[in-house]
Design a protein around this motif. Structure first.
Motif, mmCIF file in Angstrom:
data_model
loop_
_atom_site.group_PDB
_atom_site.id
_atom_site.type_symbol
_atom_site.label_atom_id
_atom_site.label_comp_id
_atom_site.label_asym_id
_atom_site.label_seq_id
_atom_site.Cartn_x
_atom_site.Cartn_y
_atom_site.Cartn_z
ATOM 1 N N LYS A 1 -0.031 3.645 2.783
ATOM 2 C CA LYS A 1 0.496 3.304 4.111
ATOM 3 C C LYS A 1 1.980 3.628 4.214
ATOM 4 O O LYS A 1 2.462 4.057 5.268
ATOM 5 N N HIS B 1 3.368 6.306 6.897
ATOM 6 C CA HIS B 1 4.422 5.906 7.832
ATOM 7 C C HIS B 1 5.590 6.890 7.745
ATOM 8 O O HIS B 1 6.165 7.288 8.761
ATOM 9 N N TYR C 1 9.432 0.800 6.923
ATOM 10 C CA TYR C 1 8.033 0.390 6.873
ATOM 11 C C TYR C 1 8.019 -1.097 6.562
ATOM 12 O O TYR C 1 8.468 -1.518 5.497
ATOM 13 N N SER D 1 0.858 -1.180 0.000
ATOM 14 C CA SER D 1 0.000 0.000 0.000
ATOM 15 C C SER D 1 0.896 1.233 0.000
ATOM 16 O O SER D 1 1.577 1.518 1.000
#
Length: 250
Positions: A136, A140, A222, A133
């Motif tokens: 995301k 992050h 991440y 993603s």
């Protein structure tokens, strides 16, 4: 937000100088590898790409210049040689930058500096597929507020793993994922990353720049636990073509 896709290397484990195509143009499920990667970002509204070119960069340029009429139905008006594409659903921009045949990754990134316009940007390689993603990853990156965020993925052994007890195998696990986290190749960067790069063609992004960023506590990770595959060899290419395309298009 712009996305830099590194695609200038020779890809020697894919055939190097004897291969008719640069690695970004090898076919995965009837589409080029680089188009699959671009589509990962398009899902999240990223549609402005920078391609630092090197090895067989002219073929990459030609591929995109001719892409729309090759993959779509179209009408050609012979009188003025005008093409009208039907059902065109590709909407993105590409900046093609010639960064030299033998340049390293840090130098190639540095040559994109003016196009980034003092903003955060995304960065990846042209050989990795994932169901990551991008939203995301960006969230992050903003939350951690470091100069660079790298996507970490769990390493998958290329061999079967044996559990041994008293010289006997007690279990066999095929290609088990380890707890070791490796560079998954999807980055989000602040413009400040250019302070860690040099204008030397020998500047390798994954060497001194990332090491210095880590030392300065400016490299966050991440952790992506979903699908990820690097296409580095002919076997990798064969393996990915035997998988369902839905694995990285989710």
């Amino acid at each position: 937000m712009k996305c830099i896709i590194l695609c200038g290397g020779k890809g020697m484990r894919m055939g190097g100088d004897v291969s008719p195509l640069p690695k970004p143009l090898v076919k995965v499920k009837d589409e080029s590898l680089i188009l699959h990667i671009i589509k990962i970002y398009l899902k999240y509204g990223v549609n402005d790409f920078i391609l630092p070119l090197g090895y067989k960069g002219d073929l990459i340029k030609e591929y995109f210049v001719n892409l729309k009429w090759k993959i779509n139905d179209f009408k050609l008006t012979m009188k003025n040689n005008v093409i009208e594409i039907y059902n065109d659903n590709l909407d993105f921009n590409i900046h093609f930058i010639d960064t030299g045949l033998n340049s390293q990754t840090g130098y190639r990134i540095n040559q994109c500096r003016k196009l980034v316009n003092n903003e955060d940007f995304l960065l990846t390689y042209s050989d990795g597929l994932s169901d990551i993603s991008i939203d995301k990853l960006i969230n992050h990156h903003k939350k951690e507020n470091k100069i660079v965020t790298v996507t970490g993925v769990n390493r998958e052994s290329q061999f079967g793993v044996l559990d041994v007890e008293n010289k006997l195998v007690t279990s066999f696990k095929e290609k088990e994922k380890s707890e070791e986290i490796i560079n998954g190749g999807f980055f989000c960067c602040k413009f400040d990353v250019f302070n860690y790069l040099t204008d030397s063609k020998d500047c390798i992004f994954e060497d001194l720049p990332l090491k210095k960023l880590a030392k300065d506590n400016q490299l966050s990770v991440y952790h992506h636990k979903g699908f990820w595959k690097c296409i580095d060899t002919q076997k990798d290419l064969s393996d990915i073509n035997n998988l369902s395309k839905s694995l990285w298009e989710r």
